[in-house]
Design an enzyme around this catalytic site. Structure first.
Site, PDB file in Angstrom:
ATOM      1  N   GLY A   1     -74.952  32.586  28.766  1.00  0.00           N
ATOM      2  CA  GLY A   1     -73.783  32.597  29.655  1.00  0.00           C
ATOM      3  C   GLY A   1     -74.153  33.407  30.874  1.00  0.00           C
ATOM      4  O   GLY A   1     -75.316  33.506  31.227  1.00  0.00           O
TER       5      GLY A   1
ATOM      6  N   ALA B   1     -82.254  32.417  19.165  1.00  0.00           N
ATOM      7  CA  ALA B   1     -81.169  31.465  18.862  1.00  0.00           C
ATOM      8  C   ALA B   1     -79.895  32.255  18.577  1.00  0.00           C
ATOM      9  O   ALA B   1     -79.943  33.386  18.113  1.00  0.00           O
ATOM     10  CB  ALA B   1     -81.544  30.619  17.651  1.00  0.00           C
TER      11      ALA B   1
ATOM     12  N   GLU C   1     -84.096  35.793  44.626  1.00  0.00           N
ATOM     13  CA  GLU C   1     -84.036  37.002  43.814  1.00  0.00           C
ATOM     14  C   GLU C   1     -84.067  36.593  42.344  1.00  0.00           C
ATOM     15  O   GLU C   1     -83.369  35.669  41.951  1.00  0.00           O
ATOM     16  CB  GLU C   1     -82.696  37.682  44.139  1.00  0.00           C
ATOM     17  CG  GLU C   1     -82.466  38.963  43.424  1.00  0.00           C
ATOM     18  CD  GLU C   1     -83.582  39.949  43.666  1.00  0.00           C
ATOM     19  OE1 GLU C   1     -83.830  40.302  44.817  1.00  0.00           O
ATOM     20  OE2 GLU C   1     -84.226  40.356  42.664  1.00  0.00           O
TER      21      GLU C   1
ATOM     22  N   LYS D   1     -64.598  47.407  47.267  1.00  0.00           N
ATOM     23  CA  LYS D   1     -66.004  47.514  46.869  1.00  0.00           C
ATOM     24  C   LYS D   1     -66.755  48.463  47.817  1.00  0.00           C
ATOM     25  O   LYS D   1     -67.504  49.340  47.383  1.00  0.00           O
ATOM     26  CB  LYS D   1     -66.637  46.115  46.912  1.00  0.00           C
ATOM     27  CG  LYS D   1     -67.809  45.949  45.983  1.00  0.00           C
ATOM     28  CD  LYS D   1     -68.356  44.534  46.042  1.00  0.00           C
ATOM     29  CE  LYS D   1     -67.624  43.553  45.139  1.00  0.00           C
ATOM     30  NZ  LYS D   1     -68.036  42.156  45.380  1.00  0.00           N
TER      31      LYS D   1
ATOM     32  N   ASN E   1     -84.670  29.296  36.485  1.00  0.00           N
ATOM     33  CA  ASN E   1     -83.478  29.406  35.635  1.00  0.00           C
ATOM     34  C   ASN E   1     -83.302  28.185  34.737  1.00  0.00           C
ATOM     35  O   ASN E   1     -82.868  28.309  33.590  1.00  0.00           O
ATOM     36  CB  ASN E   1     -82.232  29.649  36.495  1.00  0.00           C
ATOM     37  CG  ASN E   1     -82.080  31.130  36.833  1.00  0.00           C
ATOM     38  OD1 ASN E   1     -82.861  31.962  36.368  1.00  0.00           O
ATOM     39  ND2 ASN E   1     -81.098  31.467  37.641  1.00  0.00           N
TER      40      ASN E   1
ATOM     41  N   CYS F   1     -75.288  33.266  36.200  1.00  0.00           N
ATOM     42  CA  CYS F   1     -76.398  32.501  36.781  1.00  0.00           C
ATOM     43  C   CYS F   1     -76.774  31.231  36.023  1.00  0.00           C
ATOM     44  O   CYS F   1     -76.585  30.134  36.529  1.00  0.00           O
ATOM     45  CB  CYS F   1     -77.624  33.385  36.920  1.00  0.00           C
ATOM     46  SG  CYS F   1     -77.369  34.679  38.136  1.00  0.00           S
TER      47      CYS F   1
END
Ligand code: UDX
Length: 441
Positions: A264, A259, A146, A35, A215, A267
């Site tokens: 998914g 809807a 965040e 990475k 969330n 998070c």
């Protein structure tokens, strides 16, 4: 200001590049050598609109660099921690191994007066637990959650809806150069604060809870409308019209009332589970018991999509060619973590269908995890000879650019299942297709 960012995944890599783009001098640190090598060359390790550009710019300007060497954090004034907090193997709680390791690795390189700003999504109580390790080095821990959305991550980081800083109870106390931790963060984010972005300074627990409750609320909104879709399915109502109608009420709002096959990603699913687990530890499991139902409604939509395909094909999927349009958990992302799209494809495959799947960005990631599916890059090639087509990620390539007439020139059958309620049902029907939406007649 000199900044370090520990962890260069979706959150950290974007944060590092975005902070360099607003003029800071940033070093991104990650344990993953591949990475770091990619990022150092200015290559985004994942698909995120706008990231490539600010990475290249940042590196060219000399303000942005990446390394695996934690000692490179020394000399930075603020150290952001943006490592992952995945769901624990064998449980619902968040796995905090990476957060603990990042703090322990960072502490020897801290100087008195430094700020450590946690950005990872953590269970409430984490900052309080970590703070003594940071203050032992003379530094101050703040929690600065965040809220970025994948696909909009750069924009959300440079220009967020709000900024939140959880500071220790004694943070009236200025750091070595006379500023409080909140003052220092204000300086980091001054371009967006200057434009009027609210900056909310609060305690650790509130800051941690702001993130998980945001969330949880978003997941609840999606599952609410999906629950209405379930009712619509037995009454003949149309959930999209219903969402439009209730969405006109400004108190409700139309956003996040889409809807379909549900939410998914990296998070929402894990965050609501971790929240339930933490609430149980705190003896308040019942306060968020509804989140279990939110999760269950969400998962039922995937079953429903599979049932719709099967019923439309006369009850048997064996040896049927099914084209799945989409693999990513949402458009503008190559992320397949907990992707409902990919889950539906895998289930159809498991029931004996011949599944061909395509996606503008996520094929490589999907193939690595589910090599058993047939991946085709080209959308039209993927549609050829399909008995049924299911749209599971609402990319523009399927939603806007694919006309029902063109699709019909490629497929064998004329059955389309709209797992995201994103197609123009009337247009598809007019072109001779049997159209099935989610929660729509
Ligand atoms: C989410 C939060 O939005 C973000 O604030 C937080 O920082 C991280 O988690 P993200 O995971 O990028 O962001 O995706 P989001 O746009 O929230 O979508 C999540 C899932 O919900 C996707 O699978 C999407 O397809 C689904 N969704 C969204 C719906 O099913 N219906 C909707 O109306 C909206």
């Amino acid at each position: 200001m000199r900044l370090s960012v520990i962890g260069c995944g979706y959150l950290g890599a974007v944060h590092a590049a975005a902070m360099a783009s607003i003029g800071h001098e940033v070093v991104g640190i990650d344990v993953d050598e591949r990475k770091v090598a990619a990022l150092s060359k200015g290559e985004a390790p994942f698909f995120e609109p706008g990231l490539q550009e600010i990475l290249t710019e940042g590196i060219a300007s000399g303000r942005l660099s990446f390394t695996t060497d934690m000692s490179a954090a020394a000399g930075a004034k603020v150290h952001f921690v943006g490592v992952g907090t995945p769901q624990q193997a064998g449980g619902y709680a968040a796995d905090l191994t990476y957060v603990d390791a990042a703090i322990d690795g960072l502490v020897p390189h801290l100087a008195p007066g430094d700020i450590v700003a946690g950005k990872s999504t953590v269970p409430v109580g984490t900052a309080e637990r970590l703070a003594p390790r940071v203050s032992a080095a003379g530094a101050t821990l703040v929690w600065n959650p965040e809220f970025l959305r994948e696909g909009w991550a750069v924009q959300d980081t440079v220009d967020p809806d709000r900024l939140v800083a959880g500071v220790p109870s004694e943070d009236g106390a200025p750091t070595a150069d006379g500023a409080t931790a909140a003052d220092v963060l204000r300086e980091v984010y001054h371009p967006s604060i200057g434009k009027g972005t609210p900056f909310i300074v609060t305690d650790y627990a509130t800051a941690e809870l702001v993130k998980v409750s945001a969330n949880a609320f978003l997941a609840t909104k999606i599952s609410f409308i999906n629950a209405m879709a379930e009712i619509a399915e037995v009454t003949g109502a149309d959930v999209t019209t219903l969402a439009d109608a209730i969405g006109h009420d400004a108190r409700i709002g139309r956003r996040f009332l889409g809807a379909g096959i549900g939410f998914g990603g990296g998070c929402l699913p894990k965050d609501i589970r971790a929240f339930s687990a933490r609430a149980e530890e705190l003896g308040r499991g019942e306060s968020v018991a509804f989140l279990r139902e939110i999760d269950a409604i969400n998962l039922r939509r995937r079953d429903r999509a599979v049932d719709l395909v099967s019923t439309a094909l006369g009850g048997a999927l064996f040896k049927k060619n099914i084209t799945v349009l989409g693999a990513a958990f949402k458009p503008h992302s190559d992320d397949i973590r907990d992707s409902p799209a990919l889950d539906v494809a895998v289930r159809l495959h498991g029931l004996g269908a011949w599944v061909t799947i395509t996606d503008p960005a996520a094929i490589e990631n999907a193939r690595r995890i589910h090599p058993q599916l047939n991946y085709v890059e080209d959308r039209d090639e993927a549609l050829r000879e399909a008995d049924a087509v299911i749209v599971v990620t609402e990319w523009d390539e399927y939603r806007r650019q694919l006309t029902p007439e063109h699709a019909a020139s490629l497929t064998r059958g004329r059955i389309v299942i709209d797992g995201r309620n994103c197609l123009d049902a009337a247009a598809w029907r007019a072109a001779g297709w049997t159209y099935h939406g989610m929660g729509r007649p």
